[in-house]
Structures are given as C-alpha cells and as structure tokens.
Design a protein around this motif. Structure first.
Motif, short mmCIF file in Angstrom:
data_model
loop_
_atom_site.label_atom_id
_atom_site.label_comp_id
_atom_site.label_asym_id
_atom_site.label_seq_id
_atom_site.Cartn_x
_atom_site.Cartn_y
_atom_site.Cartn_z
N THR A 32 -79.69 27.56 24.69
CA THR A 32 -78.32 27.40 24.19
C THR A 32 -77.31 27.48 25.33
N SER A 33 -77.50 28.43 26.24
CA SER A 33 -76.58 28.61 27.36
C SER A 33 -76.55 27.38 28.27
N VAL A 34 -77.73 26.86 28.59
CA VAL A 34 -77.82 25.73 29.51
C VAL A 34 -77.26 24.46 28.87
N ARG A 35 -77.43 24.30 27.58
CA ARG A 35 -76.92 23.11 26.89
C ARG A 35 -75.39 23.06 26.91
N GLU A 36 -74.75 24.20 27.12
CA GLU A 36 -73.28 24.25 27.14
C GLU A 36 -72.69 23.75 28.46
N VAL A 37 -73.52 23.56 29.46
CA VAL A 37 -73.04 23.09 30.77
C VAL A 37 -72.56 21.65 30.65
N ASP A 38 -71.41 21.38 31.26
CA ASP A 38 -70.81 20.04 31.24
C ASP A 38 -71.78 19.02 31.85
N HIS A 39 -72.16 18.02 31.04
CA HIS A 39 -73.13 17.02 31.53
C HIS A 39 -72.53 16.18 32.65
N GLY A 40 -71.21 16.12 32.72
CA GLY A 40 -70.57 15.36 33.79
C GLY A 40 -70.90 15.92 35.16
N LEU A 41 -71.05 17.24 35.25
CA LEU A 41 -71.43 17.85 36.52
C LEU A 41 -72.84 17.45 36.92
N VAL A 42 -73.71 17.37 35.94
CA VAL A 42 -75.09 16.95 36.20
C VAL A 42 -75.11 15.51 36.72
N GLU A 43 -74.34 14.66 36.07
CA GLU A 43 -74.28 13.26 36.48
C GLU A 43 -73.70 13.11 37.88
N ALA A 44 -72.74 13.97 38.21
CA ALA A 44 -72.13 13.91 39.55
C ALA A 44 -73.15 14.23 40.63
N VAL A 45 -73.95 15.25 40.40
CA VAL A 45 -74.98 15.62 41.38
C VAL A 45 -76.05 14.55 41.45
N GLN A 46 -76.39 13.97 40.29
CA GLN A 46 -77.38 12.89 40.27
C GLN A 46 -76.90 11.69 41.08
N SER A 47 -75.61 11.38 40.96
CA SER A 47 -75.05 10.23 41.69
C SER A 47 -75.09 10.42 43.19
N MET A 48 -75.15 11.70 43.62
CA MET A 48 -75.23 12.00 45.05
C MET A 48 -76.68 12.16 45.53
N GLY A 49 -77.62 11.81 44.65
CA GLY A 49 -79.03 11.84 45.03
C GLY A 49 -79.72 13.16 44.76
N GLY A 50 -79.09 14.05 44.04
CA GLY A 50 -79.70 15.35 43.75
C GLY A 50 -80.82 15.22 42.74
N GLY A 51 -81.95 15.84 43.02
CA GLY A 51 -83.08 15.83 42.11
C GLY A 51 -82.98 16.95 41.09
N THR A 52 -84.01 17.04 40.24
CA THR A 52 -84.02 18.05 39.17
C THR A 52 -83.93 19.48 39.71
N PRO A 53 -84.74 19.85 40.73
CA PRO A 53 -84.63 21.23 41.26
C PRO A 53 -83.22 21.55 41.76
N THR A 54 -82.59 20.58 42.42
CA THR A 54 -81.24 20.79 42.94
C THR A 54 -80.25 20.97 41.80
N ILE A 55 -80.37 20.16 40.77
CA ILE A 55 -79.46 20.25 39.62
C ILE A 55 -79.62 21.59 38.92
N VAL A 56 -80.85 22.03 38.79
CA VAL A 56 -81.09 23.33 38.13
C VAL A 56 -80.48 24.46 38.94
N ARG A 57 -80.69 24.44 40.27
CA ARG A 57 -80.22 25.54 41.14
C ARG A 57 -78.72 25.49 41.40
N LYS A 58 -78.18 24.28 41.54
CA LYS A 58 -76.78 24.13 41.96
C LYS A 58 -75.81 23.93 40.80
N VAL A 59 -76.32 23.50 39.65
CA VAL A 59 -75.42 23.19 38.53
C VAL A 59 -75.74 24.02 37.29
N LEU A 60 -76.93 23.82 36.73
CA LEU A 60 -77.25 24.42 35.44
C LEU A 60 -77.18 25.94 35.45
#
Length: 222
Positions: A111-139
């Motif tokens: 529930t906590s992780v689902r509340e994170v703004d998906h736009g932030l995830v997309e921003a990191v993805q657009s910069m080439g960030g992989g799943t581990p990076t997104i988990v550590r740096k965003v989620l």
C-alpha cells in the motif's frame, strides 16, 4: 501479591516481551519488505510485470493474513522446534511472531509503495534507470514516511501477538498475566500488566509518529 513481589516479575516479563518484539520486527521487515515490493513490481503495469508470480505471492500473503495467530502459533510448533530446538521461551516465539507478521507487513508495504507518484518512476526510467535503481532511489525514499507508519503498526500488532504467545509458554507479559494474574485470580496484577502493555504501545506509537513527522518535514524542506 505486593508491589515488591510484582516488580521483578513485571520487569522480567517486560524484558522478554521487548526481546521477542524487537527480533521478530527485524525478521518481519527483512521478509515483508521484499515481499511487498514484489507484489507491486509484478502487478499489472509494474516494472517486473508477471501475473502468475503476483497471483501466487498474493495468495500466500492472503492465506498468512487470514490465519488467527493462536492457531498459527500451535501449527508452527514443529517448525519452530526444527529451527530453534524448542517451542518454549522468548527465542522460540520469534519464529511464529515473524511468520504471522510478515504477510501483514507485506500488505502495508504494498500500500505504501503504490502511493508513490508514478511520474517520478517514469522520470528515472527516461534517464535509463533500471528496476534496482528505481526501487532504491524512488520507491523506498518516497514511501519512507508511510513505511515507518507501517513498521509502527506492525510493532503494535506484534506486542499483541507476544501476549498471546504466553499461552504456549512464550514468556513475556502475556505469560506473566496468565500465570500470576488469571490462574491466581490476582486482579491487581492483571490490571498492572495491562497498564504496562498500554504504556509500551503508547511509547511505540509516539516514537513512530515522531519519526514520520520528522521525515515529512525533511521532505518538505528538501
């Protein structure tokens, strides 16, 4: 029972309770955090979308959450004995406490992780960030205040579980209340035990709320 007689019993019961809750909380976080993340990442539209895995993990978590703790406690006696060598005592109770709390905490993490703004995830993805990076740096950073609240809630649940563990020799305040209060019809001891448990829960809640407020203030000033 006089206060001088109650004091050492209550002190030992409190120490046993804190010992069980502390270690079972650590095991719960280690097991529940990745499980909750897996529920989010493998869900439809997730970074690691995998519906079969998501369904299997979801069923396991739901089954774990639906079992009454007292039944789980008894059912896990053979497993607890295998892991610890006994099913009696504070150390043995860490096993069923953690097993019972992991599914509960995993859902809170989800529930906590689902509340994170998906736009932030997309921003990191657009910069080439992989799943581990997104988990550590965003989620995890973005969900941290909510995760702290989840940990606080889980600790309070574990305190309640630890009291029930006294039924099968788990020691702690629950065992003391059963042995010295209920079996000996000592109402004063029972009420004192309840007061100690309420005090512990209140302190845990205050600490958790304080940490959440501190994290929220840092987030606003960052």
């Amino acid at each position: 029972m006089t206060w001088s007689q109650m004091q050492p019993v209550l002190e030992q019961g409190t120490l046993d309770t804190l010992y069980m809750v502390l270690w079972s909380t650590l095991v719960t976080i280690l097991g529940g955090l990745p499980l909750g993340l897996l529920l989010v990442l493998t869900d439809k539209g997730g970074l690691l979308q995998n519906r079969p895995v998501n369904k299997i993990v979801g069923v396991i978590v739901n089954v774990g959450r639906s079992l009454p703790f007292i039944i789980l406690l008894i059912a896990l006696i053979p497993f607890t004995t295998f892991v610890v060598g006994t099913f009696i005592g504070p150390t043995a109770m860490i096993v069923p406490l953690a097993v019972g709390a992991i599914p509960f905490f995993a859902r809170l993490v989800e529930t906590s992780v689902r509340e994170v703004d998906h736009g932030l995830v997309e921003a990191v993805q657009s910069m080439g960030g992989g799943t581990p990076t997104i988990v550590r740096k965003v989620l995890l950073p973005q969900a941290l205040p909510s995760l702290v609240s989840a940990v606080t809630t889980t600790v309070i649940v574990l305190i309640g579980y630890s009291a029930m563990a006294g039924v099968v020799g788990g020691e702690g305040l629950g065992s003391k209340a059963l042995t010295y209060g209920y079996n000996r019809f000592d109402t004063t001891f029972m009420l004192t035990t309840v007061a100690v448990l309420i005090a512990i829960v209140t302190i845990v809640q205050l600490i958790g709320d304080g940490v959440v407020r501190l994290l929220a203030q840092r987030g606003r000033t960052a």
